[in-house]
Design a protein around this motif. Sequence first.
Motif, PDB file in Angstrom:
ATOM      1  N   ILE A  82       0.827  -1.015   0.023  1.00 34.20           N
ATOM      2  CA  ILE A  82       0.052   0.127  -0.171  1.00 34.20           C
ATOM      3  C   ILE A  82       1.034   1.416  -0.054  1.00 34.20           C
ATOM      4  N   TYR A  83       0.175   2.306  -0.547  1.00 39.82           N
ATOM      5  CA  TYR A  83       0.969   3.601  -0.528  1.00 39.82           C
ATOM      6  C   TYR A  83       0.139   4.433   0.909  1.00 39.82           C
ATOM      7  N   ASP A  84       0.762   4.765   1.879  1.00 41.43           N
ATOM      8  CA  ASP A  84      -0.035   4.688   3.496  1.00 41.43           C
ATOM      9  C   ASP A  84       0.241   6.280   3.541  1.00 41.43           C
ATOM     10  N   VAL A  85      -0.764   6.832   4.099  1.00 40.98           N
ATOM     11  CA  VAL A  85      -0.719   8.364   4.050  1.00 40.98           C
ATOM     12  C   VAL A  85      -1.417   8.905   5.354  1.00 40.98           C
ATOM     13  N   PHE A 100       2.300  12.915   5.306  1.00 44.70           N
ATOM     14  CA  PHE A 100       3.635  11.912   5.063  1.00 44.70           C
ATOM     15  C   PHE A 100       3.005  10.804   4.427  1.00 44.70           C
ATOM     16  N   ALA A 101       4.063  10.245   3.484  1.00 44.75           N
ATOM     17  CA  ALA A 101       3.526   9.052   2.927  1.00 44.75           C
ATOM     18  C   ALA A 101       4.540   7.936   2.762  1.00 44.75           C
ATOM     19  N   VAL A 102       4.228   6.720   2.886  1.00 43.17           N
ATOM     20  CA  VAL A 102       5.215   5.594   2.767  1.00 43.17           C
ATOM     21  C   VAL A 102       4.690   4.447   2.226  1.00 43.17           C
ATOM     22  N   ILE A 103       5.292   3.777   1.276  1.00 45.31           N
ATOM     23  CA  ILE A 103       5.017   2.271   1.008  1.00 45.31           C
ATOM     24  C   ILE A 103       5.237   1.432   1.963  1.00 45.31           C
ATOM     25  N   LEU A 104       4.342   0.724   2.471  1.00 43.71           N
ATOM     26  CA  LEU A 104       4.257  -0.559   3.112  1.00 43.71           C
ATOM     27  C   LEU A 104       3.925  -1.773   2.552  1.00 43.71           C
ATOM     28  N   SER A 105       4.776  -2.677   2.869  1.00 44.86           N
ATOM     29  CA  SER A 105       4.661  -4.315   2.114  1.00 44.86           C
ATOM     30  C   SER A 105       4.886  -5.198   2.917  1.00 44.86           C
ATOM     31  N   GLU A 106       4.582  -6.630   2.297  1.00 45.77           N
ATOM     32  CA  GLU A 106       4.927  -7.543   3.053  1.00 45.77           C
ATOM     33  C   GLU A 106       6.216  -7.951   3.061  1.00 45.77           C
ATOM     34  N   GLU A 107       7.195  -7.509   1.946  1.00 42.39           N
ATOM     35  CA  GLU A 107       8.447  -7.675   1.844  1.00 42.39           C
ATOM     36  C   GLU A 107       9.456  -6.952   2.817  1.00 42.39           C
ATOM     37  N   HIS A 120      -6.141   9.540   8.083  1.00 44.07           N
ATOM     38  CA  HIS A 120      -5.247   8.548   7.671  1.00 44.07           C
ATOM     39  C   HIS A 120      -5.897   7.726   6.330  1.00 44.07           C
ATOM     40  N   GLY A 121      -5.149   7.294   5.390  1.00 43.87           N
ATOM     41  CA  GLY A 121      -5.636   6.367   4.691  1.00 43.87           C
ATOM     42  C   GLY A 121      -4.604   5.725   3.596  1.00 43.87           C
ATOM     43  N   PHE A 122      -5.167   4.691   2.766  1.00 44.50           N
ATOM     44  CA  PHE A 122      -4.072   4.268   2.039  1.00 44.50           C
ATOM     45  C   PHE A 122      -4.557   3.733   0.590  1.00 44.50           C
ATOM     46  N   LEU A 123      -3.635   3.635  -0.352  1.00 51.86           N
ATOM     47  CA  LEU A 123      -4.004   3.325  -1.752  1.00 51.86           C
ATOM     48  C   LEU A 123      -3.501   1.848  -2.028  1.00 51.86           C
ATOM     49  N   VAL A 124      -4.215   1.006  -2.444  1.00 53.91           N
ATOM     50  CA  VAL A 124      -3.860  -0.552  -2.601  1.00 53.91           C
ATOM     51  C   VAL A 124      -2.966  -0.597  -3.729  1.00 53.91           C
ATOM     52  N   LEU A 125      -1.779  -1.202  -3.900  1.00 52.53           N
ATOM     53  CA  LEU A 125      -0.868  -1.271  -4.819  1.00 52.53           C
ATOM     54  C   LEU A 125      -0.924  -2.653  -5.610  1.00 52.53           C
ATOM     55  N   GLN A 126      -1.379  -3.562  -5.077  1.00 53.39           N
ATOM     56  CA  GLN A 126      -1.351  -4.924  -5.453  1.00 53.39           C
ATOM     57  C   GLN A 126      -2.736  -5.507  -5.170  1.00 53.39           C
ATOM     58  N   ASP A 127      -3.069  -6.698  -5.893  1.00 56.55           N
ATOM     59  CA  ASP A 127      -4.445  -7.310  -5.809  1.00 56.55           C
ATOM     60  C   ASP A 127      -4.367  -8.158  -4.613  1.00 56.55           C
ATOM     61  N   ASN A 128      -5.343  -8.373  -3.827  1.00 53.02           N
ATOM     62  CA  ASN A 128      -5.522  -9.279  -2.602  1.00 53.02           C
ATOM     63  C   ASN A 128      -4.485  -8.886  -1.322  1.00 53.02           C
ATOM     64  N   LEU A 154      -3.773  19.594  -0.270  1.00 49.56           N
ATOM     65  CA  LEU A 154      -2.908  18.497   0.445  1.00 49.56           C
ATOM     66  C   LEU A 154      -1.799  17.945  -0.599  1.00 49.56           C
ATOM     67  N   SER A 155      -1.998  18.041  -2.068  1.00 49.56           N
ATOM     68  CA  SER A 155      -0.930  17.577  -3.004  1.00 49.56           C
ATOM     69  C   SER A 155      -0.382  16.360  -2.461  1.00 49.56           C
ATOM     70  N   ILE A 156      -1.230  15.407  -2.273  1.00 49.08           N
ATOM     71  CA  ILE A 156      -0.866  14.031  -2.061  1.00 49.08           C
ATOM     72  C   ILE A 156      -0.580  13.219  -3.472  1.00 49.08           C
ATOM     73  N   PRO A 157       0.673  12.835  -3.613  1.00 45.66           N
ATOM     74  CA  PRO A 157       0.967  12.233  -5.037  1.00 45.66           C
ATOM     75  C   PRO A 157       0.669  10.908  -5.124  1.00 45.66           C
ATOM     76  N   TRP A 158      -0.639  10.460  -4.978  1.00 41.04           N
ATOM     77  CA  TRP A 158      -1.181   9.065  -5.272  1.00 41.04           C
ATOM     78  C   TRP A 158      -0.679   8.621  -6.243  1.00 41.04           C
ATOM     79  N   PRO A 159      -0.143   7.421  -6.163  1.00 48.25           N
ATOM     80  CA  PRO A 159       0.811   6.832  -7.343  1.00 48.25           C
ATOM     81  C   PRO A 159      -0.483   6.162  -8.167  1.00 48.25           C
ATOM     82  N   LEU A 160      -1.447   6.588  -8.788  1.00 46.40           N
ATOM     83  CA  LEU A 160      -2.053   5.875  -9.628  1.00 46.40           C
ATOM     84  C   LEU A 160      -1.611   5.582 -10.687  1.00 46.40           C
TER      85      LEU A 160
END
Length: 192
Positions: A82-85, A100-107, A120-128, A154-160
């Motif tokens: 996710i892209y977490d904000v 503040f934004a950061v990519i959080l991942s299982e890796e 707080h919010g997040f954009l999902v970057l991968q299925d499931n 807010l100028s949040i650069p959501w990585p769509l």
Amino acid sequence: MGKITVKQTTLDGVLLMEPQFFKDSRGFFVESYNKNDFSQAGIIDEFVQDNHSKSQKGVLRGLHYQYPHAQGKLVRVLKGSIYDVAVDIRVGSPTFGEHFAVILSEEHPAMLFVPTGFAHGFLVLQDNTEVMYKVTDFYYPVGDAGLHWNDPTLSIPWPLDVIGLKSPILSEKDTIHPTLAELKSPFLYNQD
């Protein structure tokens, strides 16, 4: 006892937490929460509820907060990324309206601690993708609130574009939240 690396972000109180990650041929082990380690990091809040979501790529959840019964959150990804904000909505804060934004991942099992006073919010970057977050107060539907995810202020650069989308998948409620200029924030800077 697990050790955790704590990094202060650009927003006072929002912390990036990196626990030790032990990986070998069998898989991995991570101690995701240890009350003593968190207390030493200055997080003395009691977590009272765990939430778990699963989403497809392109889902955007947020930007949410709750008041009354404000919730601090400890966010981590179990599967996917996710892209977490976090957005500072504390009236009088020197970083009011900044994010503040950061990519959080299982890796990489980093977690983001978002205290009360932030949307707080997040954009999902991968299925499931599966996200789990601990909260410091129980869900209170009457206090469910938010900030518009795409407020130009807010100028949040959501990585769509990175995930090949022009717009995110939103819940109905997330399409109607106020902008920062319209927001009547209940949170004051330096107030408990």
